[in-house]
Motif scaffolding. Sequence first.
Motif, PDB file in Angstrom:
ATOM      1  N   GLN A 312       0.817  -1.211   0.000  1.00  0.00           N
ATOM      2  CA  GLN A 312       0.000   0.000   0.000  1.00  0.00           C
ATOM      3  C   GLN A 312       0.850   1.260   0.000  1.00  0.00           C
ATOM      4  O   GLN A 312       0.511   2.260  -0.646  1.00  0.00           O
ATOM      5  CB  GLN A 312      -0.930   0.006   1.214  1.00  0.00           C
ATOM      6  N   ASP A 313       1.960   1.235   0.700  1.00  0.00           N
ATOM      7  CA  ASP A 313       2.822   2.414   0.769  1.00  0.00           C
ATOM      8  C   ASP A 313       3.401   2.736  -0.608  1.00  0.00           C
ATOM      9  O   ASP A 313       3.424   3.908  -1.022  1.00  0.00           O
ATOM     10  CB  ASP A 313       3.946   2.169   1.784  1.00  0.00           C
ATOM     11  N   GLN A 316       0.704   4.241  -2.798  1.00  0.00           N
ATOM     12  CA  GLN A 316       0.398   5.636  -2.471  1.00  0.00           C
ATOM     13  C   GLN A 316       1.444   6.588  -3.033  1.00  0.00           C
ATOM     14  O   GLN A 316       1.110   7.676  -3.516  1.00  0.00           O
ATOM     15  CB  GLN A 316       0.287   5.787  -0.961  1.00  0.00           C
ATOM     16  N   LYS A 317       2.689   6.176  -2.978  1.00  0.00           N
ATOM     17  CA  LYS A 317       3.755   7.040  -3.519  1.00  0.00           C
ATOM     18  C   LYS A 317       3.596   7.213  -5.032  1.00  0.00           C
ATOM     19  O   LYS A 317       3.708   8.332  -5.554  1.00  0.00           O
ATOM     20  CB  LYS A 317       5.124   6.445  -3.193  1.00  0.00           C
ATOM     21  N   ALA A 319       0.860   6.793  -6.785  1.00  0.00           N
ATOM     22  CA  ALA A 319      -0.375   7.549  -7.013  1.00  0.00           C
ATOM     23  C   ALA A 319      -0.143   9.043  -6.800  1.00  0.00           C
ATOM     24  O   ALA A 319      -0.673   9.875  -7.561  1.00  0.00           O
ATOM     25  CB  ALA A 319      -1.477   7.034  -6.088  1.00  0.00           C
ATOM     26  N   GLY A 320       0.642   9.386  -5.793  1.00  0.00           N
ATOM     27  CA  GLY A 320       0.940  10.795  -5.544  1.00  0.00           C
ATOM     28  C   GLY A 320       1.666  11.426  -6.723  1.00  0.00           C
ATOM     29  O   GLY A 320       1.368  12.566  -7.120  1.00  0.00           O
TER      30      GLY A 320
END
Length: 553
Positions: A312-313, A316-317, A319-320
Amino acid sequence: MSTLQPAPAPAGAVTAPPRGPRPLPRWASVVLALAAGAGLLLSFPPYDLWWLAPVSVALLAAAAHRRRLRAGFGVGMLAGLVLFVPLLDWTHIAAGWLPWMLLSLAQAGYLGLLGLATAWLSPLVDRFRAAWPWVAGLLWVTQEALRDRAPFGGFPWGRLAFAAQDAPALRLAVLGGAPLVTFALAAAGGALVALAWQAVSSWRGRTPAVGDRDPRAWLGAAGFAVAAAALLAGPAFVPTAAPASQTRTVAIVQGNVPRLGLDFNAQRAAVLLNHVRATERLAAEVRAGGKPQPALVIWPENSSDIDPLRDQDAAQKIAGAANAIGVPILVGTVLRGDVPGEIRNAGVLWMPVTGPDLAQLYVKRHPVPFAEYMPMRPIARLVSTKVDLVQNMLAGSTPGVIRTEAATIGDVICFEVAYDGIVRDTVTGGAQILAVQTNNATFNEAEARQQLAMVRLRAVEHGREALMVSTVGVSAFAGPDGRVHASTGFNVDAVVLRDMRVGGPRTLATRLGQWPELALVALTLLVLAGAVPLRRRRRNSDMIDAQGKTEER
């Protein structure tokens, strides 16, 4: 004073095929083989002396000509070792010295077969000297066709065509792909050795009915000189593919790899973070008006060694970064399988807001044996202690055609750019631009530049603009004329944008596919078989000569 004339041969007597100069002394063949291997090495990046490729073909042909088959294999093998040991020295960085040596030996063996075949065809080129260029071209194409496929899917590194990045012959790729480029360079080498052989024959007065002043000898030499010049310079007049009219701005991100003070997991996280931050900096420059808005961003192979579909981490990176730049990112990543140790090397399209588009995902079709998967693992353990560190990389089954609103990408990963069919499949599948995602962090700059030469050839071959994006470099764009644009340095971080032309008509090479290569290989087999009666006649002649000398004694 009468002049003695040789008695005419009796009716029905065996007549030997015309002979060229005597075989070179063994030491001279060894010297020529060493020089041939060194010249071939210098023709490839990073040296880029492409004109040494046909010269080296000529030297190797001369070294093997009229030698016994075993000796022909030996001189070819020697030239191959001089070529491949230094050309592939980057493999020892990741795999160690023993795998490097074994790979180099295996590749040199194919040049050994080339030398053997050259020796086998010696009676043919003695009888039909004009066959030299054709024989050289056919043998080199066939040798490469075999080496590109076997064993374990082959290893095409060191093809003559990949030395042609600055040569006029590169333009022939638009007609017949890499095999035709190889044929032209090798045939030019064959013309050079025929020119030298003709000159020596004329000087020694050994050509039947040709003396030192016989104009036919010089006409033959002039013909071979013209043939060599035409093969080397003529392709400059072959037009490259017409450029497409539509353009899209594409950004490539080279995030670089930290090398000190990090364990394996920390380094993987740092590499991902480097690419995220570089993309976010680009987004900030776009918002500030300093850079144009790209329509697409491409990250290299292994830019996320952490599986973003499971972590997940990492997701998220990425996606950012995608949300910041506002366009899709083609991310090179490693996807973990349900079975421990099974992985897939993939390019996945990551969309802003919605995340990964799993319908636009490419899985590498040709994992590298002994590096990305381990055939014959029990035997391989005897060679390297690192065998069990190699996971089982599963091969994909579909071409790398990634469809985006900006353009349809023909995606191949790392060494796949060396394989003709894998690249072509993306273009026949609709690719408008070619992308090579690669990770050169465990190699060196020479390997990266050798790979870029392949990208340049593919751009010409298929009439598509192409790019190579690496974690550490060299990253660059290549046009359908083979020219390089916006090349980056090595072991640096960089973000490069370029307006790429998308689409265009398919080239003849794309439409023909492997047929030119198959035709040349079939001709080679016919030529090899056609030499059988000539070799029999040569053997019978040698036996008659030996019998005559015995009777004289």
